[in-house]
Write a protein that holds these residues in place. Structure first.
Motif, PDB file in Angstrom:
ATOM      1  N   GLU A 148       0.807  -1.224   0.000  1.00  0.00           N
ATOM      2  CA  GLU A 148       0.000   0.000   0.000  1.00  0.00           C
ATOM      3  C   GLU A 148       0.838   1.272   0.000  1.00  0.00           C
ATOM      4  O   GLU A 148       0.376   2.317  -0.452  1.00  0.00           O
ATOM      5  N   ASP A 149       2.056   1.213   0.501  1.00  0.00           N
ATOM      6  CA  ASP A 149       2.889   2.417   0.586  1.00  0.00           C
ATOM      7  C   ASP A 149       3.820   2.518  -0.612  1.00  0.00           C
ATOM      8  O   ASP A 149       4.052   1.547  -1.349  1.00  0.00           O
ATOM      9  N   ASP A 150       4.391   3.701  -0.801  1.00  0.00           N
ATOM     10  CA  ASP A 150       5.360   3.890  -1.879  1.00  0.00           C
ATOM     11  C   ASP A 150       6.610   3.047  -1.662  1.00  0.00           C
ATOM     12  O   ASP A 150       7.257   2.617  -2.613  1.00  0.00           O
ATOM     13  N   VAL A 151       6.961   2.857  -0.408  1.00  0.00           N
ATOM     14  CA  VAL A 151       8.126   2.043  -0.046  1.00  0.00           C
ATOM     15  C   VAL A 151       7.629   0.763   0.614  1.00  0.00           C
ATOM     16  O   VAL A 151       6.919   0.806   1.615  1.00  0.00           O
ATOM     17  N   CYS A 152       8.008  -0.388   0.062  1.00  0.00           N
ATOM     18  CA  CYS A 152       7.502  -1.673   0.545  1.00  0.00           C
ATOM     19  C   CYS A 152       8.046  -2.013   1.931  1.00  0.00           C
ATOM     20  O   CYS A 152       9.187  -1.670   2.274  1.00  0.00           O
ATOM     21  N   ASP A 153       7.225  -2.702   2.698  1.00  0.00           N
ATOM     22  CA  ASP A 153       7.632  -3.258   3.982  1.00  0.00           C
ATOM     23  C   ASP A 153       8.047  -4.702   3.740  1.00  0.00           C
ATOM     24  O   ASP A 153       7.219  -5.526   3.343  1.00  0.00           O
ATOM     25  N   PRO A 154       9.324  -5.041   3.935  1.00  0.00           N
ATOM     26  CA  PRO A 154       9.785  -6.399   3.628  1.00  0.00           C
ATOM     27  C   PRO A 154       9.083  -7.482   4.447  1.00  0.00           C
ATOM     28  O   PRO A 154       9.072  -8.641   4.045  1.00  0.00           O
ATOM     29  N   ARG A 155       8.486  -7.118   5.562  1.00  0.00           N
ATOM     30  CA  ARG A 155       7.832  -8.125   6.397  1.00  0.00           C
ATOM     31  C   ARG A 155       6.595  -8.712   5.730  1.00  0.00           C
ATOM     32  O   ARG A 155       6.180  -9.821   6.065  1.00  0.00           O
ATOM     33  N   ASN A 156       6.021  -7.968   4.769  1.00  0.00           N
ATOM     34  CA  ASN A 156       4.836  -8.506   4.102  1.00  0.00           C
ATOM     35  C   ASN A 156       4.834  -8.281   2.594  1.00  0.00           C
ATOM     36  O   ASN A 156       3.808  -8.459   1.942  1.00  0.00           O
ATOM     37  N   VAL A 201      17.205  -7.935   0.079  1.00  0.00           N
ATOM     38  CA  VAL A 201      18.640  -8.146  -0.095  1.00  0.00           C
ATOM     39  C   VAL A 201      19.387  -6.822   0.021  1.00  0.00           C
ATOM     40  O   VAL A 201      20.514  -6.768   0.522  1.00  0.00           O
ATOM     41  N   TYR A 202      18.740  -5.739  -0.427  1.00  0.00           N
ATOM     42  CA  TYR A 202      19.391  -4.430  -0.411  1.00  0.00           C
ATOM     43  C   TYR A 202      19.232  -3.729   0.933  1.00  0.00           C
ATOM     44  O   TYR A 202      18.165  -3.767   1.549  1.00  0.00           O
ATOM     45  N   LEU A 203      20.311  -3.042   1.337  1.00  0.00           N
ATOM     46  CA  LEU A 203      20.250  -2.141   2.479  1.00  0.00           C
ATOM     47  C   LEU A 203      19.729  -0.779   2.001  1.00  0.00           C
ATOM     48  O   LEU A 203      19.502  -0.568   0.814  1.00  0.00           O
ATOM     49  N   LYS A 204      19.574   0.151   2.919  1.00  0.00           N
ATOM     50  CA  LYS A 204      19.026   1.453   2.561  1.00  0.00           C
ATOM     51  C   LYS A 204      19.913   2.225   1.590  1.00  0.00           C
ATOM     52  O   LYS A 204      19.436   3.057   0.820  1.00  0.00           O
ATOM     53  N   ASP A 205      21.233   1.958   1.617  1.00  0.00           N
ATOM     54  CA  ASP A 205      22.132   2.666   0.706  1.00  0.00           C
ATOM     55  C   ASP A 205      22.231   1.989  -0.658  1.00  0.00           C
ATOM     56  O   ASP A 205      23.000   2.420  -1.521  1.00  0.00           O
ATOM     57  N   SER A 229       9.175   4.386  -7.331  1.00  0.00           N
ATOM     58  CA  SER A 229      10.597   4.239  -7.653  1.00  0.00           C
ATOM     59  C   SER A 229      11.494   4.440  -6.442  1.00  0.00           C
ATOM     60  O   SER A 229      12.677   4.090  -6.477  1.00  0.00           O
ATOM     61  N   SER A 230      10.956   5.017  -5.360  1.00  0.00           N
ATOM     62  CA  SER A 230      11.752   5.236  -4.147  1.00  0.00           C
ATOM     63  C   SER A 230      11.850   3.985  -3.278  1.00  0.00           C
ATOM     64  O   SER A 230      12.535   4.001  -2.254  1.00  0.00           O
ATOM     65  N   CYS A 231      11.182   2.895  -3.666  1.00  0.00           N
ATOM     66  CA  CYS A 231      11.211   1.664  -2.876  1.00  0.00           C
ATOM     67  C   CYS A 231      12.641   1.154  -2.756  1.00  0.00           C
ATOM     68  O   CYS A 231      13.415   1.173  -3.725  1.00  0.00           O
ATOM     69  N   ARG A 232      12.999   0.698  -1.573  1.00  0.00           N
ATOM     70  CA  ARG A 232      14.356   0.197  -1.316  1.00  0.00           C
ATOM     71  C   ARG A 232      14.696  -1.004  -2.179  1.00  0.00           C
ATOM     72  O   ARG A 232      15.880  -1.275  -2.444  1.00  0.00           O
ATOM     73  N   ASN A 233      13.693  -1.719  -2.665  1.00  0.00           N
ATOM     74  CA  ASN A 233      13.920  -2.925  -3.457  1.00  0.00           C
ATOM     75  C   ASN A 233      14.009  -2.612  -4.950  1.00  0.00           C
ATOM     76  O   ASN A 233      13.643  -3.418  -5.790  1.00  0.00           O
ATOM     77  N   ARG A 234      14.495  -1.426  -5.281  1.00  0.00           N
ATOM     78  CA  ARG A 234      14.729  -1.031  -6.677  1.00  0.00           C
ATOM     79  C   ARG A 234      16.113  -0.391  -6.755  1.00  0.00           C
ATOM     80  O   ARG A 234      16.295   0.734  -6.298  1.00  0.00           O
ATOM     81  N   VAL A 235      17.077  -1.104  -7.317  1.00  0.00           N
ATOM     82  CA  VAL A 235      18.450  -0.598  -7.394  1.00  0.00           C
ATOM     83  C   VAL A 235      18.995  -0.696  -8.812  1.00  0.00           C
ATOM     84  O   VAL A 235      19.282   0.316  -9.459  1.00  0.00           O
TER      85      VAL A 235
END
Length: 605
Positions: A148-156, A201-205, A229-235
Motif C-alpha cells: 500500500e505504501d510507496d516504499v515496501c515493507d519487507p515483512r509482508n 537483499v538491499y540495504l538502505k544505501d 521508484s523510491s522503494c528500497r527494493n529497486r536498485v
C-alpha cells in the motif's frame, strides 16, 4: 582508414567492428525502434576513426576536433545510460587524435535486447500441461506486489515470497526466511522464520546486505508492483550511482576505474547487449573468431537457472505420477518440493563434475568414459563394462583419498596452528565426484543420468547468450583480474524471465579512488573472506553456476596489451588469418594475463 595489402599484392579494406559485414550481424541495427541510437553511434564512430587515421586527420587546429569528439562521446553516454550520470574519460597519453576516448565500436544499452532468434518475454509460451497439471514456467518471475505504501515493507512484501517460490533451493537466503511450515504467522516474529530475518537483499544505501551470500539472485520490485521508484527494493533498474571513468591502462587497453571510494557490495553496472539463442551465438562466434580474433559473447548462466530446470524435471515426474498437488499449496508442501529439487540439483551437479573428470583424459579414465557413455546413452554394453565399473569404484576411493590429502595439506599450510591428524573418513573427508557417484546404487545412478541428460538438453534449447560486441555499455570494458574486485549477480527487474537474469556487477570489497574494476573471466571470485564462505558452501553456492562447454567465452579486445585506438577497433588481415588457423578454444586458453595480482596465474583462461 588505411588499406592493408594481401598476400597477392592487392589492397583490401581490413575487417573491423565498423565494417558493414560485422555490423550486419546485428539485425537490430535496421530496426526502426533503434534508428536514433544507431545513427548517433555510427556518426561518432566515423568521427573517431577519421581522427585516428594518419591519412585523414585534420591538419589545422586538431585540438578543436579532439574537443568535439570528447564532448560528443560524453553527451552520448549520458543520454543513453540508464542512470544518466555519464562516465569521465582519463587518458593522459593518447597515441593519436582518436585515442582521447574509448573505442566507439558499439551502440549503448544497459538492458537486454532480443535478437530475432530469441522471443521477447511477452511471446514466451507457457509450459504444456502434464497429466492435467500446470508446470512452473520461466514467467513466474514476472509477478509483483500490492504493497500500500510507496516504499515496501519487507515483512509482508509479496516480492520476497515470489523470490522464494522462484528459487526453491534449500539453505538459500529466501528459503531461510520461510523455513517455518506455518506461513500464516506474523512475519515480524523472527523466531518463526528460521535463520534469516524477512528483509530485502538491499540495504538502505542500495548495497547488498553482508548477511546475504553473493551470487544470491535478486528479485526487485518491478512495473507490476504498486510501490514507487523510491522503494528500497529497486536498485539495478535505476542504473549505477557510483562515479566511474573510462581509463586507458598501460597493459590492458581501455578499462573502467573508480573516481571515489565505492563501498563493498555496491552496484556498478549491468552487462547489456543482444540476447541470442545457441545457434545464433555460435554463428556470431565463428565470424568474430575468424574475422576479428575476439568476442564479447557471455553465457547467461547462473545457479537459479539450473535449479529452475531441475524443478521442471521434478514437477513433470510428480505430475505423471499424479502427485504434484502434494507438493503445492501450503508452505509445508512447498518445503517438501524444495527438498526434492535441492537434492536433485546437487546430485546433477555431482554427475556433471564426474563427467568433466572423465573428459579430462587418462588411460584408466578413458575406459571408464567409454563405458559411461554406453550406459548414459543406453547403448549395448561392452564386454568389459562390468569389470571397468567395479575397478573404477576402487580407483575412485584412491582418487578421493588423494584429493582429501591435498585439501588437508593446503589447509595446514594456511593454518599451521591447526593440527589435523585424525584418520580420513569417507563420509566426512571424501568429496571427489567419481567417488560420490560410483558408490550410488544402480537405480540411483540411472535416474541421475536421465535427469542430467534431460537438463543438459533443456539448457541447450532454452539458455541464451548476451552479445555485447555491437550493443553494450561500460561493463564491456571491465578487464580480467585473477584477484577480482567485482562479480556479477543475477537480478530480475521488469519483463523478467527466470532464464534471463541481468548480469549485474557488484563490488566484492571496498574500492579505492583510482582503482580499476575487474572481474574474473574464468568465473572464480578471488580469495577474499567473502569468497572463502562461498567456496565452503559449494556445491550449494548460488555463485557456483558453471559455464557451458561452448566456444562463446567472453574475451574483450582490451586484453590485447598496449593496443592503440585504431588497432582496438580494427583488425588486420594477419589477425584474421591467425584467428582462422588457431581453434577458438586454444586461443582463449592461451591468453596471457597481465593483471598484476599477487596470485596471478599468468593466464586468463
Amino acid at each position: 582508414m588505411r588499406d592493408v595489402g594481401d598476400r597477392n599484392g592487392q589492397s583490401s579494406q581490413p575487417v573491423t567492428f565498423a565494417s558493414p559485414e560485422i555490423k550486419a550481424l546485428s539485425r537490430l541495427r535496421s530496426d526502426p525502434r533503434f534508428l536514433q541510437r544507431v545513427r548517433s553511434a555510427d556518426v561518432g564512430q566515423a568521427f573517431q576513426l577519421k581522427l585516428a587515421s594518419d591519412d585523414d586527420k585534420p591538419q589545422w587546429f586538431p585540438e578543436y576536433e579532439v574537443l568535439r569528439l570528447v564532448e560528443f562521446f560524453s553527451c552520448w553516454v549520458m543520454e543513453w545510460e540508464t542512470g544518466m550520470d555519464g562516465l569521465a574519460i582519463q587518458n593522459p597519453e593518447p597515441k593519436d587524435l582518436g585515442d582521447v576516448i574509448p573505442p566507439w565500436d558499439f551502440i549503448w544499452t544497459d538492458n537486454y535486447l532480443c535478437d530475432p532468434s530469441v522471443a521477447p518475454v511477452s511471446q514466451i509460451p507457457a509450459e504444456p500441461k502434464v497429466n492435467g497439471y500446470e508446470i512452473t514456467d520461466e514467467l513466474c518471475a514476472m509477478a509483483g506486489c500490492d504493497c500500500e505504501d510507496d516504499v515496501c515493507d519487507p515483512r509482508n512484501c509479496a516480492c520476497l515470497r515470489r523470490a522464494a517460490d522462484c528459487y526453491p533451493y534449500q539453505g538459500g537466503h529466501y528459503q531461510r526466511m520461510f523455513a517455518s511450515s506455518d506461513d500464516t504467522k506474523n512475519a515480524s516474529d523472527d523466531e518463526d522464520l528460521g535463520a534469516a530475518r524477512r528483509d530485502f537483499v538491499y540495504l538502505k544505501d542500495g548495497s547488498i546486505d553482508k548477511n546475504v551470500l553473493l551470487g544470491t539472485p535478486i528479485f526487485e520490485c518491478n512495473k507490476s508492483c504498486s510501490c514507487s521508484s523510491s522503494c528500497r527494493n529497486r536498485v539495478v533498474q535505476k542504473g549505477k550511482k557510483a562515479r566511474l571513468a573510462f581509463v586507458k591502462t598501460k597493459e590492458k587497453g581501455w578499462g573502467i576505474k573508480a573516481l571515489d571510494i565505492i563501498p563493498e557490495r555496491t552496484f556498478v553496472g549491468a552487462y547489456g547487449g543482444e540476447l541470442l539463442n545457441d545457434t545464433e551465438a555460435e554463428r556470431r562466434a565463428g565470424v568474430y573468431d575468424q574475422k576479428l580474433g575476439t568476442t564479447y559473447l557471455q553465457n547467461v548462466d547462473s545457479h537459479i537457472i539450473k535449479v529452475h530446470l531441475t524443478r521442471q524435471i521434478i514437477e513433470k515426474d510428480l505430475a505423471e505420477k499424479g502427485e504434484l498437488n502434494d507438493y503445492r499449496g501450503n508452505n509445508a508442501n512447498k518445503l517438501k518440493l524444495v527438498d526434492l529439487v535441492t537434492k536433485a540439483a546437487d546430485a546433477i551437479e555431482i554427475y556433471e563434475d564426474y563427467w568433466n573428470f572423465l573428459e579430462a583424459g587418462h588411460p584408466v579414465k578413458d575406459n571408464l568414459y567409454d563405458a559411461e557413455v554406453r550406459v548414459r546413452d543406453k547403448l549395448p554394453p561392452g564386454p568389459e563394462d562390468g569389470r571397468i565399473f567395479a575397478r573404477a569404484k576402487n580407483d575412485a576411493y584412491q582418487w578421493a583419498l588423494d584429493k582429501a590429502r591435498r585439501t588437508r595439506k593446503k589447509h595446514s599450510q594456511k593454518n599451521p596452528e591447526v593440527k589435523m591428524d585424525d584418520p580420513y573418513h569417507p563420509d566426512r573427508d571424501f568429496d571427489h565426484p567419481a567417488w560420490i557417484f560410483l558408490k550410488l546404487g544402480t537405480t540411483e545412478q540411472n535416474d541421475l543420468r536421465r535427469m542430467a541428460v534431460e537438463r543438459s538438453n533443456m539448457e541447450d534449447e532454452r539458455m541464451v547468450t548476451v552479445d555485447s560486441a555491437l550493443w553494450g555499455n561500460h561493463t564491456r570494458f571491465f578487464n580480467h583480474s585473477c584477484d577480482p574486485n567485482i562479480c556479477h549477480v543475477p537480478v530480475y527487474t521488469d519483463n523478467a524471465s527466470l532464464m534471463r537474469p541481468l548480469l549485474a556487477f557488484f563490488t566484492l570489497r571496498e574500492i579505492a579512488p583510482g582503482e580499476e574494476l575487474c572481474f574474473s573471466y574464468a568465473g572464480d571470485m578471488g580469495s577474499n573472506e567473502v569468497d572463502v564462505a562461498i567456496a565452503a558452501s559449494a556445491p550449494q553456492s548460488p555463485a557456483k553456476g558453471r559455464a557451458r562447454a561452448k566456444p562463446t567465452m567472453i574475451h574483450p579486445p582490451s586484453t590485447r596489451p598496449g593496443a592503440e585506438t585504431e588497432a582496438a577497433i580494427t583488425a588486420t588481415e594477419a589477425d584474421g588469418a591467425a584467428a582462422a588457423i588457431n581453434p577458438a578454444k586454444e586461443r582463449f586458453l592461451n591468453i596471457k594475463c597481465k593483471c598484476g595480482a599477487a596470485n596471478c596465474t599468468g593466464r586468463v583462461f
